[in-house]
Design a protein around this motif. Structure first.
Motif, PDB file in Angstrom:
ATOM      1  N   ASP A 109       2.158  10.028  -1.743  1.00 49.44           N
ATOM      2  CA  ASP A 109       1.812   8.885  -2.590  1.00 49.44           C
ATOM      3  C   ASP A 109       0.308   8.709  -2.718  1.00 49.44           C
ATOM      4  O   ASP A 109      -0.229   8.605  -3.818  1.00 49.44           O
ATOM      5  N   TYR A 110      -0.386   8.652  -1.586  1.00 47.75           N
ATOM      6  CA  TYR A 110      -1.805   8.304  -1.707  1.00 47.75           C
ATOM      7  C   TYR A 110      -2.658   9.468  -2.191  1.00 47.75           C
ATOM      8  O   TYR A 110      -3.790   9.258  -2.623  1.00 47.75           O
TER       9      TYR A 110
ATOM     10  N   THR B 253      -4.646   3.373  -4.144  1.00 51.74           N
ATOM     11  CA  THR B 253      -4.602   3.207  -2.685  1.00 51.74           C
ATOM     12  C   THR B 253      -5.856   2.498  -2.190  1.00 51.74           C
ATOM     13  O   THR B 253      -5.789   1.573  -1.368  1.00 51.74           O
TER      14      THR B 253
ATOM     15  N   SER C 103       0.849  -1.190   0.000  1.00 53.51           N
ATOM     16  CA  SER C 103       0.000   0.000   0.000  1.00 53.51           C
ATOM     17  C   SER C 103       0.879   1.232   0.000  1.00 53.51           C
ATOM     18  O   SER C 103       1.919   1.250   0.675  1.00 53.51           O
ATOM     19  N   PRO C 104       0.493   2.276  -0.733  1.00 58.07           N
ATOM     20  CA  PRO C 104       1.144   3.571  -0.509  1.00 58.07           C
ATOM     21  C   PRO C 104       0.970   3.940   0.961  1.00 58.07           C
ATOM     22  O   PRO C 104      -0.072   3.671   1.552  1.00 58.07           O
TER      23      PRO C 104
ATOM     24  N   TYR D 142      -6.841   6.763   2.073  1.00 60.54           N
ATOM     25  CA  TYR D 142      -5.934   5.889   2.824  1.00 60.54           C
ATOM     26  C   TYR D 142      -6.603   5.377   4.095  1.00 60.54           C
ATOM     27  O   TYR D 142      -6.607   4.178   4.371  1.00 60.54           O
TER      28      TYR D 142
END
Length: 327
Positions: free
Chosen positions: A82-83, A90, A76-77, A146
Motif C-alpha cells: 500500500d504505502y 501515506t 494510514s496505509p 511510512y
C-alpha cells in the motif's frame, strides 16, 4: 455515553476497535476514505444505533458535530504494498491528517491516541526494541514514506501535548494479525495464508532468518484500550515478544494448513528489518498488559477466517484507484 471517533475504521485494526468500544458502551463514529479499508469489515455494525460511519479523508479536514470525548487515529496505509503504491497519501495522512485530528481534539477537549508503529525503529541495532531506542531509519529509502510519517506523527503529537496541554497517547504497534486482514496486502501472514490456500509455494524474502513477533488482534485491542484510559503520555510498545524466524513461521503455516507447498526465496527488499521484537516492560508495568493468545491458537482462528473466503476473494487482485490519492 462517551463518544469516540475512530479513523481508519474500515481497516483491519480499526474495525476491531469499533467492535470493542461499542461493546464497552461508547457511541462510535467510524471514519475512513476506503482507499485500503473495506466496508465489509463494518457491515455488521450498520444497524447498531450507537454507530455511525463517515466516508472521509482526514488529510483534507475533519469536522465532527457535537461533543467528542476520545479520538483514535488509525488512518494510514499499513502494508508495504500500500504505502509503496500511495507514498504521498501515506505521508499526508501521517502529517496533515494527524495535524487535523490534533486540532479537532484540541477544539473538542478530547483525548487522542495516535497509532504509531514498530517501523519507527527501522532496521534496529538494539534488540529487543525498547521505547527509548531512537531507531535506525533510512529517511529517503522506499520505506521512509511510512517510517518517517509515523515518526513525524509522534513528534507533532508530543508538541501538542507539551505546548497546548492536549491529552495525548501514543501506541507503537508491532506485527498484529487476525480475522479481517486483507489477503493481498503484502504482509507476512495473509501472504502465506493466501499462497497456502491457493496451492502456491510460500515466498520468503531473503534467507528467512529475519525475525518477527506476532500479536493476535484481541490482545492488541486490549492493550490499546488500556493505554487510552491510562495516564501515560509517552510511547508504549504493544506487541507479542515471542519471536520467530520467517522460515520457521512459513513451516508452521504449511503444517497448520495441511498443505505440501515448498518454500521459494526472493531477494530481501531494501531496508526490510532483520529483527523485530518488542520489549513490553512498560506495558506490563504501566498498563498491567501482556498478550494472552499464543500463536498456535491465534493462527488457528485466523486460518478459519481465511478459509471462509470464496475462491474469487482468494484470487482477487487489488483494483483500487490509488492514483487520485497520490497527488
Amino acid at each position: 455515553m462517551k463518544k469516540i471517533l475512530i479513523t481508519g475504521a474500515a481497516g483491519f485494526l480499526g474495525s476491531h476497535l469499533c467492535d470493542r468500544f461499542l461493546k464497552e458502551g461508547y457511541q462510535v463514529i467510524g471514519m475512513d476514505n476506503l482507499i485500503t479499508g473495506d466496508l465489509k469489515n463494518l457491515e455488521h455494525l450498520f444497524k447498531n444505533e450507537h454507530f455511525e460511519f463517515y466516508h472521509h479523508d482526514v488529510s483534507t479536514f475533519v469536522h465532527v458535530p457535537g461533543r467528542l470525548d476520545y479520538i483514535l487515529h488509525f488512518a494510514s496505509p499499513a502494508s508495504p504494498i500500500d504505502y509503496l503504491k500511495i507514498p504521498i497519501q501515506t505521508l499526508k495522512v501521517g502529517s496533515l491528517g494527524t495535524h487535523n485530528l490534533l486540532g479537532l481534539a484540541r477544539a473538542k477537549g478530547a483525548r487522542i491516541l495516535i497509532a504509531s508503529t514498530s517501523e519507527v525503529y527501522g532496521d534496529p541495532l538494539v534488540h529487543p526494541q525498547t521505547e527509548e531506542y531512537y531507531g535506525n531509519v533510512n529517511t529517503i529509502g522506499p520505506r521512509g514514506v511510512y517510517d518517517e510519517a509515523k515518526r513525524f506523527q509522534e513528534s507533532i503529537t508530543m508538541a501538542y501535548h507539551r505546548y497546548h496541554g492536549l491529552e495525548t497517547r501514543i501506541v507503537r504497534i508491532f506485527n498484529t494479525y487476525g480475522p479481517r486482514m486483507r489477503l493481498n496486502d503484502g504482509r507476512v501472514i495473509p501472504a502465506f495464508m493466501g499462497q497456502a490456500l491457493r496451492g502456491e509455494d510460500l515466498t520468503i524474502f531473503g534467507d528467512g532468518s529475519q525475525t518477527r513477533s506476532f500479536c493476535y488482534v484481541d490482545d492488541q485491542v486490549e492493550g490499546i484500550y488500556r493505554l487510552l484510559l491510562s495516564d501515560y503520555v509517552l510511547p508504549v510498545n504493544i506487541g507479542n515478544p515471542n519471536e520467530i524466524t520467517i522460515k520457521d513461521f512459513a513451516e508452521e503455516i504449511i503444517k497448520l494448513t495441511g498443505t505440501d507447498q515448498k518454500l521459494t526465496y526472493r531477494p530481501l527488499p531494501q531496508n526490510d528489518p532483520l529483527q523485530r521484537q518488542p520489549d513490553i516492560s512498560k506495558a506490563r508495568e504501566i498498563l498491567g498488559w501482556e498478550p494472552k493468545v499464543d500463536r498456535a491458537e491465534g493462527m488457528k482462528k485466523t486460518f478459519e477466517y481465511f478459509r471462509t473466503l470464496t475462491s474469487e476473494e482468494l484470487n482477487k487482485k487489488e483494483h483500487k484507484d490509488f492514483e487520485k490519492y497520490s497527488r
